[in-house]
Design a protein around this motif. Sequence first.
Motif, PDB file in Angstrom:
ATOM      1  N   ARG A  15      32.271  32.686  52.549  1.00 52.68           N
ATOM      2  CA  ARG A  15      33.066  32.555  51.336  1.00 52.68           C
ATOM      3  C   ARG A  15      32.661  33.645  50.353  1.00 52.68           C
ATOM      4  NH1 ARG A  15      37.555  29.912  51.344  1.00 52.68           N
ATOM      5  NH2 ARG A  15      37.313  29.277  49.166  1.00 52.68           N
ATOM      6  N   TRP A  16      33.663  34.254  49.724  1.00 51.52           N
ATOM      7  CA  TRP A  16      33.428  35.315  48.761  1.00 51.52           C
ATOM      8  C   TRP A  16      34.199  35.029  47.494  1.00 51.52           C
ATOM      9  CZ3 TRP A  16      30.416  38.914  47.112  1.00 51.52           C
ATOM     10  CH2 TRP A  16      30.883  39.932  46.274  1.00 51.52           C
ATOM     11  N   ARG A  17      33.503  35.102  46.354  1.00 53.51           N
ATOM     12  CA  ARG A  17      34.147  34.913  45.061  1.00 53.51           C
ATOM     13  C   ARG A  17      34.432  36.282  44.462  1.00 53.51           C
ATOM     14  NH1 ARG A  17      34.719  30.434  42.193  1.00 53.51           N
ATOM     15  NH2 ARG A  17      33.128  29.326  43.420  1.00 53.51           N
ATOM     16  N   SER A  18      35.697  36.597  44.259  1.00 55.43           N
ATOM     17  CA  SER A  18      36.085  37.928  43.796  1.00 55.43           C
ATOM     18  C   SER A  18      35.413  38.282  42.477  1.00 55.43           C
ATOM     19  CB  SER A  18      37.606  38.006  43.637  1.00 55.43           C
ATOM     20  OG  SER A  18      37.973  39.262  43.089  1.00 55.43           O
ATOM     21  N   THR A  19      34.968  39.532  42.403  1.00 57.94           N
ATOM     22  CA  THR A  19      34.339  40.046  41.176  1.00 57.94           C
ATOM     23  C   THR A  19      35.317  40.868  40.345  1.00 57.94           C
ATOM     24  OG1 THR A  19      33.605  42.081  42.294  1.00 57.94           O
ATOM     25  CG2 THR A  19      32.115  40.174  42.375  1.00 57.94           C
ATOM     26  N   THR A  20      36.565  40.970  40.805  1.00 58.98           N
ATOM     27  CA  THR A  20      37.550  41.808  40.116  1.00 58.98           C
ATOM     28  C   THR A  20      38.091  41.105  38.881  1.00 58.98           C
ATOM     29  OG1 THR A  20      38.214  42.795  42.222  1.00 58.98           O
ATOM     30  CG2 THR A  20      39.744  43.024  40.374  1.00 58.98           C
ATOM     31  N   PRO A  21      38.027  41.737  37.709  1.00 59.60           N
ATOM     32  CA  PRO A  21      38.616  41.134  36.518  1.00 59.60           C
ATOM     33  C   PRO A  21      40.097  40.808  36.750  1.00 59.60           C
ATOM     34  CG  PRO A  21      37.306  43.054  35.926  1.00 59.60           C
ATOM     35  CD  PRO A  21      37.390  43.042  37.424  1.00 59.60           C
ATOM     36  N   GLY A  22      40.508  39.639  36.321  1.00 56.52           N
ATOM     37  CA  GLY A  22      41.883  39.214  36.522  1.00 56.52           C
ATOM     38  C   GLY A  22      42.054  38.270  37.688  1.00 56.52           C
ATOM     39  N   ASN A  23      41.085  38.247  38.620  1.00 56.28           N
ATOM     40  CA  ASN A  23      41.159  37.316  39.745  1.00 56.28           C
ATOM     41  C   ASN A  23      40.511  35.973  39.427  1.00 56.28           C
ATOM     42  OD1 ASN A  23      42.574  39.089  41.346  1.00 56.28           O
ATOM     43  ND2 ASN A  23      40.815  39.753  42.549  1.00 56.28           N
ATOM     44  N   ASP A  24      39.921  35.869  38.233  1.00 55.86           N
ATOM     45  CA  ASP A  24      39.349  34.596  37.757  1.00 55.86           C
ATOM     46  C   ASP A  24      38.357  33.993  38.741  1.00 55.86           C
ATOM     47  OD1 ASP A  24      40.860  34.659  35.379  1.00 55.86           O
ATOM     48  OD2 ASP A  24      42.590  33.775  36.396  1.00 55.86           O
ATOM     49  N   GLY A  25      37.614  34.854  39.425  1.00 54.33           N
ATOM     50  CA  GLY A  25      36.571  34.365  40.320  1.00 54.33           C
ATOM     51  C   GLY A  25      37.082  33.565  41.496  1.00 54.33           C
ATOM     52  N   ILE A  26      38.332  33.790  41.911  1.00 54.30           N
ATOM     53  CA  ILE A  26      38.901  33.039  43.036  1.00 54.30           C
ATOM     54  C   ILE A  26      38.063  33.241  44.290  1.00 54.30           C
ATOM     55  CG2 ILE A  26      40.452  34.919  43.702  1.00 54.30           C
ATOM     56  CD1 ILE A  26      42.499  32.813  44.511  1.00 54.30           C
ATOM     57  N   ASP A  94      35.491  44.986  47.364  1.00 56.68           N
ATOM     58  CA  ASP A  94      35.142  44.996  48.783  1.00 56.68           C
ATOM     59  C   ASP A  94      33.775  45.630  49.020  1.00 56.68           C
ATOM     60  OD1 ASP A  94      37.506  43.743  49.328  1.00 56.68           O
ATOM     61  OD2 ASP A  94      38.511  45.500  50.153  1.00 56.68           O
ATOM     62  N   ALA A  95      33.406  46.627  48.223  1.00 55.57           N
ATOM     63  CA  ALA A  95      32.072  47.219  48.360  1.00 55.57           C
ATOM     64  C   ALA A  95      30.991  46.205  47.990  1.00 55.57           C
ATOM     65  CB  ALA A  95      31.953  48.463  47.485  1.00 55.57           C
ATOM     66  N   ARG A  96      31.239  45.422  46.950  1.00 57.27           N
ATOM     67  CA  ARG A  96      30.274  44.372  46.585  1.00 57.27           C
ATOM     68  C   ARG A  96      30.191  43.317  47.677  1.00 57.27           C
ATOM     69  NH1 ARG A  96      33.308  44.929  41.650  1.00 57.27           N
ATOM     70  NH2 ARG A  96      32.219  46.345  40.237  1.00 57.27           N
TER      71      ARG A  96
END
Length: 328
Positions: A15-26, A94-96
């Motif tokens: 499981r990966w929680r997105s770090t991209t702003p705007g994805n709200d940590g989905i 994706d790099a993170r």
Amino acid sequence: MDIFAAWKSGGTQLRWRSTTPGNDGIEVTVFNRRCGTPGAPALVLVHGFPTSSIDYFGLAGELSSEFDIFVLDFPGYGLSDKPPEPYVYSLYDDARLLVHAITQVWQLTEFRMLTHDRGSSIGMIALGMLAAQDPPRLPVDLIVTNANIYLPLANLTAFQTALLDSATGRATAAAITPELLAAGLGASTFMPRRALDDPEIAALAKCFAHNDGVRVLPDTIQYLHERAADENRWLAQLSAITVNTSLVWGLHDGVAPLRVANHVWQTYLKDQPGRSRYWVVPNADHYVQCDAPGELAQIVRLTAGGEDIALQTLGDRPDGPVLVDQSD
């Protein structure tokens, strides 16, 4: 052989929680796979656009007795989740994820990394993140294969351009099927050209169909904007890091033509700290890992061996991979 079924059956999920702003940590589910020989030298394989880790099916088979092999499918690709808009796909996210997998999931302390296409940008970003860790956790060797890592010299296809354009992207994706996309790649980016009855092309179609991957193509291709903005910085950063870097290029690539590799070698890698090598594979197109898995495997072995080698054509064959240049 059903390559898709074989590849899927050997995988697990993280499981990966997105770090991209705007994805709200989905949170998304990410397919990852370990194959080869446990305890052997670790090899991380990083896939590109629009395909997935299944590109490495043949290469993993060639190297399975010599390496402990680790792969994953980035969100939006292959057997991973493919969330629709407004989810934002990003090379940096994706790099993170890649760094997280290397350091926390697979817990690798010594490894080699081979990248392809979009994955080469991810790999360069991840390299900077790994270099900044205390202590640094850089790969022993980095092998970069065909990728549009210098866009001014690339040839984007009409299909890529249409997907990238917000005015035409959705309609372009809606007009194709997974089978058409896979067949189009087989007919234009593999050597020799392949049809849908080829096992690897059939497997690509199933990957595109999984979680409706064609639908998100206009979103996943937006990475090209990140590449255009930051590619010079990533290459400059790579040129200053002490890591053994090999550039391996399929000669027949029309999307990322040989002039891309020539420029990157001459401008950034030839004088990089560490041992640098530049290979050209005469019988391969963009997917060198699929077209010439045996030849690429031999290059990986020579790279991992670490010994000095002379400029040569492997096996003294007219169609063998050519070590064009190197620096030590």
